[in-house]
Write a protein that holds these residues in place. Structure first.
Motif, PDB file in Angstrom:
ATOM      1  N   HIS A  78       0.835  -1.203   0.000  1.00 24.79           N
ATOM      2  CA  HIS A  78       0.000   0.000   0.000  1.00 24.79           C
ATOM      3  C   HIS A  78       0.867   1.249   0.000  1.00 24.79           C
ATOM      4  CE1 HIS A  78      -2.761   2.809   2.471  1.00 24.79           C
ATOM      5  NE2 HIS A  78      -2.885   3.050   1.191  1.00 24.79           N
ATOM      6  N   ARG A  79       1.898   1.226   0.862  1.00 26.79           N
ATOM      7  CA  ARG A  79       2.793   2.383   0.921  1.00 26.79           C
ATOM      8  C   ARG A  79       3.529   2.585  -0.387  1.00 26.79           C
ATOM      9  NH1 ARG A  79       5.943   3.188   6.405  1.00 26.79           N
ATOM     10  NH2 ARG A  79       4.164   3.823   7.675  1.00 26.79           N
ATOM     11  N   LEU A  80       3.869   1.437  -0.982  1.00 29.45           N
ATOM     12  CA  LEU A  80       4.609   1.492  -2.244  1.00 29.45           C
ATOM     13  C   LEU A  80       3.800   2.237  -3.306  1.00 29.45           C
ATOM     14  CD1 LEU A  80       6.427  -1.604  -3.541  1.00 29.45           C
ATOM     15  CD2 LEU A  80       5.075  -0.325  -5.124  1.00 29.45           C
ATOM     16  N   GLN A  81       2.492   1.976  -3.291  1.00 28.33           N
ATOM     17  CA  GLN A  81       1.649   2.641  -4.286  1.00 28.33           C
ATOM     18  C   GLN A  81       1.581   4.138  -4.045  1.00 28.33           C
ATOM     19  OE1 GLN A  81       0.465   1.340  -6.914  1.00 28.33           O
ATOM     20  NE2 GLN A  81       0.848  -0.802  -6.479  1.00 28.33           N
ATOM     21  N   GLN A  82       1.659   4.514  -2.772  1.00 27.63           N
ATOM     22  CA  GLN A  82       1.537   5.934  -2.476  1.00 27.63           C
ATOM     23  C   GLN A  82       2.850   6.662  -2.625  1.00 27.63           C
ATOM     24  OE1 GLN A  82      -0.224   5.636   1.491  1.00 27.63           O
ATOM     25  NE2 GLN A  82      -1.937   6.768   0.635  1.00 27.63           N
ATOM     26  N   GLY A  83       3.940   5.927  -2.347  1.00 28.65           N
ATOM     27  CA  GLY A  83       5.243   6.571  -2.288  1.00 28.65           C
ATOM     28  C   GLY A  83       5.830   6.850  -3.658  1.00 28.65           C
ATOM     29  N   GLN A  84       7.016   7.392  -3.641  1.00 29.94           N
ATOM     30  CA  GLN A  84       7.675   7.775  -4.882  1.00 29.94           C
ATOM     31  C   GLN A  84       8.596   6.679  -5.387  1.00 29.94           C
ATOM     32  OE1 GLN A  84       7.715  10.686  -6.739  1.00 29.94           O
ATOM     33  NE2 GLN A  84       5.888  11.340  -5.659  1.00 29.94           N
ATOM     34  N   LYS A  85       9.431   6.157  -4.465  1.00 31.04           N
ATOM     35  CA  LYS A  85      10.466   5.252  -4.921  1.00 31.04           C
ATOM     36  C   LYS A  85      10.181   3.861  -4.396  1.00 31.04           C
ATOM     37  CE  LYS A  85      15.231   5.951  -5.816  1.00 31.04           C
ATOM     38  NZ  LYS A  85      16.517   6.362  -5.309  1.00 31.04           N
ATOM     39  N   ALA A  86      10.162   2.908  -5.291  1.00 26.17           N
ATOM     40  CA  ALA A  86       9.731   1.562  -4.910  1.00 26.17           C
ATOM     41  C   ALA A  86      10.722   0.873  -3.999  1.00 26.17           C
ATOM     42  CB  ALA A  86       9.505   0.737  -6.162  1.00 26.17           C
ATOM     43  N   ILE A  87      12.019   1.150  -4.206  1.00 29.14           N
ATOM     44  CA  ILE A  87      13.043   0.354  -3.515  1.00 29.14           C
ATOM     45  C   ILE A  87      12.930   0.453  -2.000  1.00 29.14           C
ATOM     46  CG2 ILE A  87      14.786   2.189  -3.642  1.00 29.14           C
ATOM     47  CD1 ILE A  87      15.551  -1.526  -4.070  1.00 29.14           C
ATOM     48  N   TYR A  88      12.570   1.636  -1.490  1.00 25.93           N
ATOM     49  CA  TYR A  88      12.438   1.796  -0.029  1.00 25.93           C
ATOM     50  C   TYR A  88      11.476   0.777   0.533  1.00 25.93           C
ATOM     51  CZ  TYR A  88      14.196   6.498  -1.005  1.00 25.93           C
ATOM     52  OH  TYR A  88      14.921   7.553  -1.432  1.00 25.93           O
ATOM     53  N   HIS A  89      10.343   0.680  -0.125  1.00 23.37           N
ATOM     54  CA  HIS A  89       9.269  -0.132   0.427  1.00 23.37           C
ATOM     55  C   HIS A  89       9.550  -1.617   0.261  1.00 23.37           C
ATOM     56  CE1 HIS A  89       7.213   3.658   0.768  1.00 23.37           C
ATOM     57  NE2 HIS A  89       7.560   3.895  -0.469  1.00 23.37           N
ATOM     58  N   LEU A  90      10.159  -1.965  -0.867  1.00 21.17           N
ATOM     59  CA  LEU A  90      10.534  -3.360  -1.061  1.00 21.17           C
ATOM     60  C   LEU A  90      11.542  -3.764   0.006  1.00 21.17           C
ATOM     61  CD1 LEU A  90      10.927  -3.583  -4.931  1.00 21.17           C
ATOM     62  CD2 LEU A  90       9.193  -4.658  -3.534  1.00 21.17           C
ATOM     63  N   GLU A  91      12.492  -2.886   0.231  1.00 23.82           N
ATOM     64  CA  GLU A  91      13.532  -3.189   1.196  1.00 23.82           C
ATOM     65  C   GLU A  91      12.950  -3.250   2.608  1.00 23.82           C
ATOM     66  OE1 GLU A  91      16.716  -0.482   0.974  1.00 23.82           O
ATOM     67  OE2 GLU A  91      18.197  -2.018   1.413  1.00 23.82           O
ATOM     68  N   ALA A  92      12.047  -2.323   2.887  1.00 19.43           N
ATOM     69  CA  ALA A  92      11.403  -2.317   4.202  1.00 19.43           C
ATOM     70  C   ALA A  92      10.695  -3.638   4.437  1.00 19.43           C
ATOM     71  CB  ALA A  92      10.408  -1.170   4.292  1.00 19.43           C
ATOM     72  N   PHE A  93      10.046  -4.127   3.393  1.00 16.12           N
ATOM     73  CA  PHE A  93       9.338  -5.400   3.527  1.00 16.12           C
ATOM     74  C   PHE A  93      10.310  -6.528   3.815  1.00 16.12           C
ATOM     75  CE2 PHE A  93       7.895  -9.253   1.200  1.00 16.12           C
ATOM     76  CZ  PHE A  93       6.956  -9.654   2.134  1.00 16.12           C
ATOM     77  N   VAL A  94      11.419  -6.538   3.060  1.00 16.36           N
ATOM     78  CA  VAL A  94      12.403  -7.602   3.255  1.00 16.36           C
ATOM     79  C   VAL A  94      12.955  -7.544   4.681  1.00 16.36           C
ATOM     80  CG1 VAL A  94      14.647  -8.460   2.538  1.00 16.36           C
ATOM     81  CG2 VAL A  94      13.010  -7.726   0.824  1.00 16.36           C
TER      82      VAL A  94
END
Lengths: 365, 355
Positions: B320-336
């Motif tokens: 959900h955050r990924l869709q709202q945010g600007q850069k995907a890598i932050y959220h992917l990394e946060a998930f990992v």
């Protein structure tokens, strides 16, 4: 003054009788003899204010002001399909009659460019024109113009604030009518300048009587149970109900009868059996089963928002879980709904929701 | 030589392979010479576009297949020039407004007005309306969708709009209530395998039934993908070898390896390595939500019961955050990172329980 009022009244009466409203004229045969088809939502749009269904308070006020040939600034709000646009269109038609309508009414909706520059230029310019008190045929008519701002909740804050002063300064010659779904999206200074009218969700009996009338006029054979199905799926939205009805009658051709399944199919409602199956899956406490079930939901093409809607009714009525569990599930639903609106992935969100439901039904009781 | 997907695409409503009832309904709908606005939705590879084209052909005859690509130019109020390519025939125009990002509202406003304000000259022989096909409606901005609302009603006499999207969740209710919704469900495994066999027969090849089922299962009920995979198998080896693994895209294998790496070791060092791999995937234009879903699927395999629920919740949260945010890598990394934390805690608790 008395004469003016009288005249105004006569003129409105006249316009009612002989106004060839564009939508109805479109139903007539065009020159080449081809029958033009008009969508029913346009065909059965109320032609005058009295025809608007169910919104009694609003209509009473509007009728009073129509008799006085004057209007305050208006703000209509309410759920979609309750007759907001229809009401103001009908009212302005009654006020001005068909010929003047074009000169006196400026309709701007979200499909038009409506940034701050347009408010500053187009709206202001239109508002500044003075309007005469007589029509071309010498009959009197109200000396103002109407600007309809449809879907006003999609206007930017800046554009709205640009309206403020214009509304006051031009009050002599111009009336504004703002239409929106959510009054909270309109800035306070604007709402305080308008007479606010809330449009209620239509009651079922009103809806069904209208639908039956339309069916009679169109010669569509329909059973009462099917009408009930239409009502159930349309959730008080007249436009949706009529749209569903017309689509169904088109789908089944000239002489077929409309079945309940067809209505459910058209409106994208998920069948009760399918929902039952999903809920039963939740009580089995197997993650793999759940995963498969959700995959299937996505593959079948059901909309997650629709599923959420129907599931909510179910969860509220469920008897085997406590109130506390229900509230936990509902809270999760709200989160998921927001996430879906923001464009999050349907599969993941549904998984999150259903695993919550599964946990609540299997582990917390 | 064209791909099988295009070569064997049905061109008329009668030739569609599945959802026969729906085809019959569409046919009836078109027979009257008129139809309401349509909203066609369903998962990808279910045949939405095929159905739309068939309907148009039914409506206008073979003329709709003479397509041409045009570049349209629009100017925003801030004088920015936008260019978008449209595919059109004499009767319809197809456009994907989300190509221009957040300026899609301009495209919708201008394009539909342009099309709709032109009346057909000769209404005796032609239909008196044109069709605008808008694809990926679910990716339209809210403003653009609002712009559609009244336009749809206003120009009803000269123009019909067919909207095409994957899910109606992101389509505002006001638009949904103005359209006739058509749900196109994905074909079942049996239907896909049947189609694969028929196509192969037309090509003069024999496809064993088991192989067809295998391909169909691998495709995730996506007919387009199934056909492409089938063709790829044919190129690699013919006659078909049932035992042979059906080759997958490289990035899927790469993603699976990444997931294994995460499950093996949970440390900042590993996180750094995973990050490099995620970047690699992103630079190859794999959409972040696909990466997220792929990772989740493989990671869940190593988790059990309660942990699964927890991991799914985080995945949903970060996506959900990924869709709202600007850069995907932050959220992917946060998930990992989050997964590593949860998983490590779980493992340590497991060890603590033993002693």
């Amino acid at each position: 003054m008395q004469a003016f009022l009288k005249g105004g009244k006569v003129s409105t009466d006249k316009s009612k009788v002989d106004s060839p409203v564009p939508s109805s004229s479109a139903a007539k045969k065009s020159k080449d003899g081809k029958l033009k088809i008009v969508p029913w939502i346009e065909k059965y749009r109320p032609k005058n204010v009295e025809d608007v269904a169910y919104q009694d308070e609003v209509i009473a006020v509007l009728k009073k002001s129509l008799e006085g040939s004057d209007l305050p600034n208006l703000l209509f709000y309410g759920p979609p399909g309750t007759g907001k646009t229809s009401t103001i269109l009908a009212a302005s038609r009654q006020l001005f009659g068909p010929e003047l309508y074009r000169d006196r009414v400026l309709e701007l909706n979200a499909s038009d460019e409506r940034g701050i520059s347009v408010i500053r230029e187009k709206v202001k310019k239109f508002a500044q024109l003075t309007a005469g008190g007589t029509r071309s045929d010498g009959k009197p008519c109200p000396p103002f113009k109407i600007i309809i701002l449809d879907e006003a909740d999609s206007m930017t804050k800046d554009a709205q604030s640009a309206l403020r002063r214009t509304m006051e300064r031009e009050s002599k010659t111009t009336r504004f009518c703002l239409i929106c779904n959510y009054v909270t999206r309109i800035i306070e200074p604007i709402t305080s300048r308008c007479a606010k009218f809330r449009f209620k969700m239509l009651a079922e009996d009103i809806l069904s009587s209208r639908l039956k009338k339309i069916c009679d006029e169109e010669g569509v054979l329909i059973e009462d149970t099917v009408i009930d199905a239409v009502l159930k799926t349309s959730e008080g939205d007249m436009r949706k109900a009529i749209m569903t009805l017309q689509s169904a009658s088109r789908l089944c051709g000239k002489d077929g009868t409309i079945s309940r399944e067809m209505i459910y199919n058209i409106s994208g409602v998920i069948s009760e059996d399918y929902l039952d199956k999903l809920i039963r899956k939740c009580s089995r406490d197997s993650y793999e089963d759940l995963d498969k079930a959700i995959q299937d939901v996505i593959m079948e093409g059901f909309a997650a928002s629709q599923l959420l809607n129907q599931l909510h009714d179910r969860i509220i009525m469920m008897e085997n879980i406590s109130d506390k569990q229900k509230s936990i599930i509902c809270e999760k639903m709200a989160e998921v709904d927001k996430a879906l609106m923001d464009g999050a992935d349907e599969y993941l969100q549904l998984m999150a929701l259903f695993s919550t439901i599964m946990y609540q039904t299997c582990h917390e009781s | 030589m064209s791909l099988w997907v295009d070569k064997y695409r049905p061109v008329s409503l009668a030739k569609l392979d599945y959802h026969k009832d729906q085809s019959a309904h569409l046919k009836k709908l078109v027979e009257g010479g008129d139809f309401p606005h349509l909203l066609v939705y369903g998962p990808s590879g279910a045949g939405k576009k095929t159905r739309i084209m068939c309907t148009l052909r039914e409506l206008y005859g073979p003329g709709v297949e003479k397509l041409r690509i045009e570049q349209c130019q629009f100017t925003t109020p801030s004088n920015k020039k936008l260019e978008i390519s449209t595919i059109s025939s004499n009767y319809h125009i197809e456009v994907n407004p989300s190509d221009v990002g957040h300026n899609d509202r301009i495209v919708i406003q201008e394009l539909i007005k342009n099309v709709a304000q032109v009346n057909q000259l000769d209404t005796t022989q032609q239909k008196n309306f044109k069709v605008v096909v808008l694809t990926e409606v679910d990716r339209l901005t809210k403003e653009a969708q609002h712009a559609l609302r009244r336009t749809m009603e206003k120009y009803m006499s000269t123009c019909r709009i067919i909207l095409c999207c994957n899910s109606t969740s992101k389509v505002i209710p006001a638009i949904r209530s103005r359209c006739l919704g058509l749900r196109v469900a994905a074909p079942s495994i049996a239907e896909i395998s049947q189609i694969l066999i028929t196509v192969c027969k037309k090509e003069g090849l024999t496809l064993p039934h088991e192989m067809a089922v295998k391909v169909a299962e691998k495709s995730g009920r996506n007919l387009r993908r199934a056909l492409l995979m089938c063709e790829a198998c044919r190129v690699q080896q013919y006659p078909f070898n049932i035992d042979k693994e059906i080759s997958e895209p490289d990035w899927e294998i790469y993603l699976r390896e990444t997931a294994t790496m995460i499950a093996q070791q949970q440390s900042p060092k590993r996180l750094l390595e995973v990050r490099a791999r995620l970047y690699e995937l992103l630079t190859h234009c794999i959409p972040p939500d696909i990466i997220m879903k792929g990772l989740l699927k493989d990671l869940l395999a190593v988790c059990d019961g309660q942990l699964k629920a927890e991991v799914v919740q985080c995945a949903a949260f970060y996506e959900h955050r990924l869709q709202q945010g600007q850069k995907a890598i932050y959220h992917l990394e946060a998930f990992v990172a989050k997964f590593m934390a949860i998983y490590k805690r779980f493992l340590e608790e497991g060890i603590a329980d033993i002693f």
